[in-house]
Motif scaffolding. Structure first.
Motif, mmCIF file in Angstrom:
data_model
loop_
_atom_site.group_PDB
_atom_site.id
_atom_site.type_symbol
_atom_site.label_atom_id
_atom_site.label_comp_id
_atom_site.label_asym_id
_atom_site.label_seq_id
_atom_site.Cartn_x
_atom_site.Cartn_y
_atom_site.Cartn_z
ATOM 1 N N GLY A 103 0.818 -1.201 0.000
ATOM 2 C CA GLY A 103 0.000 0.000 0.000
ATOM 3 C C GLY A 103 0.856 1.257 0.000
ATOM 4 N N VAL B 259 2.338 2.411 -3.320
ATOM 5 C CA VAL B 259 1.459 3.188 -4.186
ATOM 6 C C VAL B 259 1.679 4.685 -3.926
ATOM 7 N N VAL B 260 1.683 5.068 -2.645
ATOM 8 C CA VAL B 260 1.832 6.482 -2.298
ATOM 9 C C VAL B 260 3.200 6.999 -2.743
ATOM 10 N N ILE C 230 3.500 7.790 -6.308
ATOM 11 C CA ILE C 230 2.827 9.016 -6.715
ATOM 12 C C ILE C 230 3.655 10.242 -6.339
ATOM 13 N N VAL C 231 4.218 10.232 -5.128
ATOM 14 C CA VAL C 231 5.018 11.381 -4.693
ATOM 15 C C VAL C 231 6.189 11.607 -5.653
ATOM 16 N N MET D 189 -2.718 2.916 -11.233
ATOM 17 C CA MET D 189 -3.976 2.699 -10.517
ATOM 18 C C MET D 189 -4.622 4.037 -10.182
ATOM 19 N N LEU D 190 -3.822 4.960 -9.657
ATOM 20 C CA LEU D 190 -4.368 6.262 -9.278
ATOM 21 C C LEU D 190 -4.926 6.982 -10.504
ATOM 22 N N VAL E 173 -8.114 5.526 -11.435
ATOM 23 C CA VAL E 173 -9.204 5.924 -10.548
ATOM 24 C C VAL E 173 -9.692 7.316 -10.938
ATOM 25 N N SER E 174 -8.756 8.218 -11.218
ATOM 26 C CA SER E 174 -9.146 9.573 -11.604
ATOM 27 C C SER E 174 -9.977 9.560 -12.881
ATOM 28 N N ARG F 262 -11.781 7.108 -13.822
ATOM 29 C CA ARG F 262 -12.875 6.143 -13.635
ATOM 30 C C ARG F 262 -12.798 5.039 -14.691
ATOM 31 N N LEU G 168 -12.752 1.672 -14.802
ATOM 32 C CA LEU G 168 -12.982 0.624 -13.806
ATOM 33 C C LEU G 168 -12.297 -0.698 -14.125
ATOM 34 N N VAL H 81 -8.783 -0.471 -12.982
ATOM 35 C CA VAL H 81 -8.690 -0.491 -11.516
ATOM 36 C C VAL H 81 -8.835 -1.914 -11.005
ATOM 37 N N ILE I 245 -5.664 -4.008 -11.690
ATOM 38 C CA ILE I 245 -4.514 -3.693 -10.840
ATOM 39 C C ILE I 245 -4.761 -4.161 -9.412
ATOM 40 N N ALA I 246 -6.000 -3.956 -8.926
ATOM 41 C CA ALA I 246 -6.312 -4.431 -7.581
ATOM 42 C C ALA I 246 -6.047 -5.923 -7.483
#
Lengths: 317, 297
Positions: free
Chosen positions: A253, A256-257, A260-261, A271-272, A275-276, A278, A280, A283, A286-287
């Motif tokens: 988890g 993922v963050v 992005i940073v 994935m992010l 999600v932005s 949509r 699906l 998403v 990847i999940a």
């Protein structure tokens, strides 16, 4: 013992099947579908919605679509991304490589440091070195990844100017081109990882140090370093192998963050983005992939502990 | 007074016990610091709308990325808003959402775990398999999956966080129930011929409650972390509402010229999380619950 291994494997597979169902039902049970998400709920005209559902095969009943989706996923075919108009497996493949590269590099750096610091902390228990190590570990564990990563960028790339703060390499560049960009993300990930693992190592070593056979060895007059290397470390470190695998799984988890940073082109950032947008289907895919990684690491942890601890092998199942 | 273990005092006398637990926590230096930080943040969250020096949305062109000054102690952000004002207000959403989320998570996860621990059997097996499967999904994935479909309004975020974090509470509560039901005082109560309901209410619940309190405190800090991470990723709070995660995300691009706009919310958020953690630790020690044996998540 083979029965035990088979049982663990079966449980792992069962968990994965459940995850697949949860991911699918989760998206299914919520209002809206890939088409309303894609076209927008209010503006979508009925005819366009109908055509979109036709194209994506959303007209079939849910259980049929589930088996088509799960069957495809089993063969590495996750369908087509509705936003990106590309096969999802193509999009995901290179990103998965990048995420694994980041994870592997961080483990290669973090795990040895964690073991070293954990053993030092345990051997100097409640003295200055231990207090410093343990307190820093608690700070590293409690701070959210995005804070430690942002601070790293502030110090090392903004103020000191030593390292690039964001990754600008193309996602599909060869591995060696990433090497310079990837240093800060590795440090950020290894930071959290080290903190978690070193605390476990410390606890394990302290437990073994307190055990009867170590006390006996000390009383017999075995030299201190020999006690540490021959009696304590082998017994303390074997159980941590299992814990290390579990920690790695849990840290997915955080990856993922951190991706992005640092703008790192891994699975988490994809994935992010999806999600932005949509998107699906992407998403979901990847999940599922990340869940497979998680369950796989857990399984490895289980099997390693069987190898490391013979007592578990004769356990009643 | 010959009470051997103060943690097992007369059940039902809750108000007294609560005060006593807090006092006991404050006796440890780390607990005192933790409680003071958490108390300070809660107080600030309550009174900040009345004491902030400026309006949190007003954009002042002279203040764009301006450094700290006597009028604006923490300078301005990239839109020329007062950083001190926004930092003072920035924890309110996180605090309210995470507190509500934790409360709901512990209540539903705790009671389901208790019931499963008591009845066992097939239902227990099935639910625990589902729990295992949920725990195989990294938290951020699960949250993003829901957000992708439902959006990020408070009415979505609170139940989603509560649902997901409640699942791991099931495990904790079930294990604690198993732990207690094997103890001698339960056998004694059975032998006395107490009714099932009395045993659950008087003997099991008070013991499981302690475990759940400690777990809830830890979960609170994870929930603050999860909410802030979502907010940082742009899925938490709608601008222009001030929120630490969002402030850090926005300020990141201007770190080279205006580090204060990032450092202020970083320090505020870190102190809150560390405060909650220190308090949770002190609570665990006060109630005599060993947190070390618990797995992450």
């Amino acid at each position: 013992m083979f029965k035990l291994i088979l049982r663990r494997l079966a449980l792992g597979v069962l968990t994965l099947v459940m995850v697949t169902i949860i991911v699918f039902v989760g998206v299914e049970a919520l209002p809206g579908d890939a088409c309303t998400a894609y076209l927008g709920r209010d503006t979508a005209l009925e005819t366009r919605l109908a055509k979109c559902r036709e194209d994506l095969g959303l007209n079939q009943p849910a259980h049929e679509r589930f088996f088509i989706w799960a069957g495809g996923a089993l063969q590495g075919d996750f369908g087509i991304s509705s936003r990106r108009h590309k096969p999802i497996s193509d999009l995901v493949q290179i990103r998965l490589r990048n995420t694994l590269l980041l994870g592997a590099a961080a483990s290669a750096v973090g795990i040895p440091i964690a073991i070293l610091l954990g053993v030092i902390a345990a051997l100097t228990r409640d003295r200055a070195a231990d207090l410093w190590i343990s307190t820093s570990a608690i700070f590293a564990m409690t701070l959210p990844e995005f804070i430690s990563a942002t601070l790293l960028i502030l110090f090392f790339s903004v103020w000191l100017g030593w390292l690039p703060g964001i990754v600008i390499t193309r996602p599909d560049a060869p591995v060696f081109e990433f090497l310079q960009d990837i240093i800060l993300p590795i440090i950020a990930l290894a930071f959290v990882m080290t903190a978690h693992i070193l605390r476990m190592v410390r606890t394990c070593v302290i437990d073994v140090l307190a055990s009867d056979y170590v006390q006996m060895a000390i009383l017999k007059g075995v030299p201190y370093w020999q006690v540490v290397f021959r009696h304590v470390l082998p017994n303390a470190l074997l159980p941590t192998i299992n814990l290390v695998a579990l920690t790695l799984a849990w840290l997915l988890g955080g990856t993922v963050v951190i991706e992005i940073v640092f703008n790192y082109p891994g699975l988490g950032r994809l994935m992010l983005d999806s999600v932005s947008d949509r998107d699906l289907a992407l998403v979901q895919a990847i999940a599922l992939i990340l869940a497979v990684l998680y369950v796989g690491l857990n399984l490895v942890a289980d099997l390693l502990s069987l190898v490391a601890n013979p007592r578990l092998r004769t356990m009643k199942v | 007074m010959a009470v051997a273990n103060p943690a097992r005092e007369i059940p039902g006398n809750r108000a007294f016990r609560f005060g006593a637990v807090i006092r006991e926590m404050a006796r440890r230096p780390s607990g005192l610091v933790g409680l003071a930080i958490v108390g300070g943040h809660v107080l600030l969250a309550v009174i900040s709308p009345w004491i902030v020096p400026y309006d949190f949305t007003t954009q002042n062109s002279h203040l764009v990325l301006a450094g700290p000054s006597p009028e604006h102690w923490l300078g301005g952000d990239h839109l020329g808003r007062d950083v001190l004002t926004r930092t003072m207000l920035g924890g309110r959403q996180a605090l309210v959402i995470s507190s509500l989320g934790t409360l709901i998570a512990v209540l539903w996860g705790g009671s389901l775990g208790l019931v499963l621990g008591l009845i066992g059997g097939k239902a227990d097996d099935v639910v625990m398999r589902v729990v295992d499967a949920f725990m195989a999904i990294p938290w951020i994935l699960f949250l993003l999956l829901i957000i992708a479909v439902l959006g990020t309004a408070d009415v979505v975020l609170i139940p989603t966080l509560a649902f997901f974090y409640g699942i791991s509470v099931i495990r904790i509560s079930r294990a604690a129930t198993h732990d207690v039901t094997a103890r001698d005082f339960i056998t004694a109560a059975r032998a006395r011929g107490e009714r099932m309901w009395t045993i659950v209410w008087r003997e099991i619940l008070p013991n499981v409650r302690d475990v759940l309190l400690v777990d809830g405190a830890m979960r609170w800090s994870w929930m603050i972390l999860a909410f802030s991470s979502l907010s940082f990723l742009g899925f938490g709070i709608t601008p222009p509402t001030a929120d630490w995660g969002l402030m850090i995300a926005n300020g990141r691009g201007y770190m080279a010229v205006a580090p204060w706009a990032v450092l202020a919310p970083i320090i505020a958020l870190s102190s809150m999380i560390i405060g909650v953690n220190l308090s949770a630790d002190a609570l665990a020690k006060t109630l005599g619950i060993d947190r070390a044996q618990k797995a992450p998540v």
